[in-house]
Design an enzyme around this catalytic site. Structure first.
Site, short mmCIF file in Angstrom:
data_model
loop_
_atom_site.label_atom_id
_atom_site.label_comp_id
_atom_site.label_asym_id
_atom_site.label_seq_id
_atom_site.Cartn_x
_atom_site.Cartn_y
_atom_site.Cartn_z
N HIS A 78 -2.13 -4.10 5.02
CA HIS A 78 -1.84 -3.66 6.39
C HIS A 78 -3.14 -3.31 7.10
O HIS A 78 -4.09 -2.82 6.47
CB HIS A 78 -0.88 -2.47 6.39
CG HIS A 78 -1.48 -1.20 5.84
ND1 HIS A 78 -1.91 -0.17 6.64
CD2 HIS A 78 -1.76 -0.84 4.56
CE1 HIS A 78 -2.40 0.79 5.87
NE2 HIS A 78 -2.33 0.42 4.62
N CYS B 241 -5.87 0.13 7.06
CA CYS B 241 -5.71 0.62 5.69
C CYS B 241 -6.88 1.55 5.33
O CYS B 241 -8.04 1.13 5.34
CB CYS B 241 -5.67 -0.55 4.70
SG CYS B 241 -5.40 -0.02 2.99
N ASP C 83 0.40 3.73 1.77
CA ASP C 83 0.38 4.26 3.14
C ASP C 83 1.81 4.52 3.64
O ASP C 83 2.69 3.66 3.50
CB ASP C 83 -0.31 3.23 4.04
CG ASP C 83 -0.60 3.77 5.43
OD1 ASP C 83 -1.79 3.89 5.77
OD2 ASP C 83 0.36 4.07 6.17
N ARG D 272 3.11 4.42 6.38
CA ARG D 272 3.63 3.57 7.46
C ARG D 272 4.16 2.23 6.97
O ARG D 272 4.84 1.51 7.69
CB ARG D 272 2.51 3.31 8.50
CG ARG D 272 2.03 4.57 9.17
CD ARG D 272 0.72 4.35 9.89
NE ARG D 272 -0.37 4.09 8.96
CZ ARG D 272 -1.65 3.94 9.33
NH1 ARG D 272 -1.98 4.01 10.59
NH2 ARG D 272 -2.58 3.72 8.44
N CYS E 257 0.85 -1.19 0.00
CA CYS E 257 0.00 0.00 0.00
C CYS E 257 0.88 1.25 0.00
O CYS E 257 2.01 1.24 0.49
CB CYS E 257 -0.90 0.00 1.23
SG CYS E 257 -2.07 1.39 1.25
ZN LIG Z 1 -3.40 1.12 3.00
#
Ligand SMILES: [Zn+2]
Length: 208
Positions: A97, A100, A43, A45, A41
């Site tokens: 994750h 999400c 994202d 993190r 992803c």
């Molecule tokens: Zn995500």
């Protein structure tokens, strides 16, 4: 964020690498031979190399919202083709994750403009597994399970491609489904039974 910091960090990083190996960048400049394709992803993190403890040259990486492998997305399909056919990676990982935002948005009914068709792919995962998901009363547990099932379905989407089918048959390419738990930092192998899934879907999706 002061972007000057980024360039200072870069200078420090170069020094650290050269202190360990004076030829580090000469080797990097010669080419890449990664054994792993990581599809994760976007994202901030889920940092791919850092969470796996890998360095430059070790992972071919593609990231998009909610780690989707859509057969009509020229971007991810090109990455898969290049990694599997040209680089001949040994492993392809789809890594979702918990927490999400993309998966969460797909559980709600808001109109998100251009994101609608993208998130519709996750709604399709929900529809495929509706019975299991609707039986989970706890909303956060349901959300976590959808993250896992989305990883599984994106792995299935990988298996639908000719490149992955051929590499699986010819040289034992492995497809893995993982989830990164942002609460603990732990990387979880979902141990999806691909041989079984493959047997069930090959009748429909096999390409030669
Ligand atoms: Zn995500």
């Amino acid at each position: 964020m002061n972007l000057d910091r980024v360039f200072q960090n870069n200078e420090l990083w170069i020094k650290e690498k050269l202190a360990l190996d004076a030829n580090y960048f000469d080797a990097l400049g010669k080419g890449q031979n990664p054994e792993l394709l990581f599809i994760g992803c976007s994202d901030s993190r889920v940092t791919a190399e850092e969470l796996m403890g890998l360095g430059p040259g070790e992972a071919f990486v593609h990231r998009n919202i909610a780690n989707m492998v859509s057969g009509t997305d020229l971007n991810v399909m090109s990455v898969v083709e290049y990694a599997v056919v040209i680089l001949k990676v040994k492993h392809v990982v789809v890594c979702g994750h918990y927490e999400c935002g993309g998966v969460k948005s797909a559980m709600q009914s808001a109109d998100l403009g251009i994101l609608n068709p993208w998130l519709r792919n996750i709604r399709d995962v929900f529809r495929l597994h509706k019975t299991e998901l609707n039986a989970i009363e706890d909303e956060s547990k349901k959300y976590e399970r959808l993250v896992e099932l989305n990883v599984q379905e994106q792995c299935v989407n990988l298996i639908k491609t000719a490149a992955v089918q051929k590499a699986y048959r010819d040289r034992g390419l492995k497809v893995h489904g993982w989830v990164f738990d942002v609460h603990t930092g732990k990387l979880i192998d979902l141990r999806i039974d691909f041989d079984n899934i493959l047997k069930n879907i090959m009748e429909i999706y096999h390409l030669d």
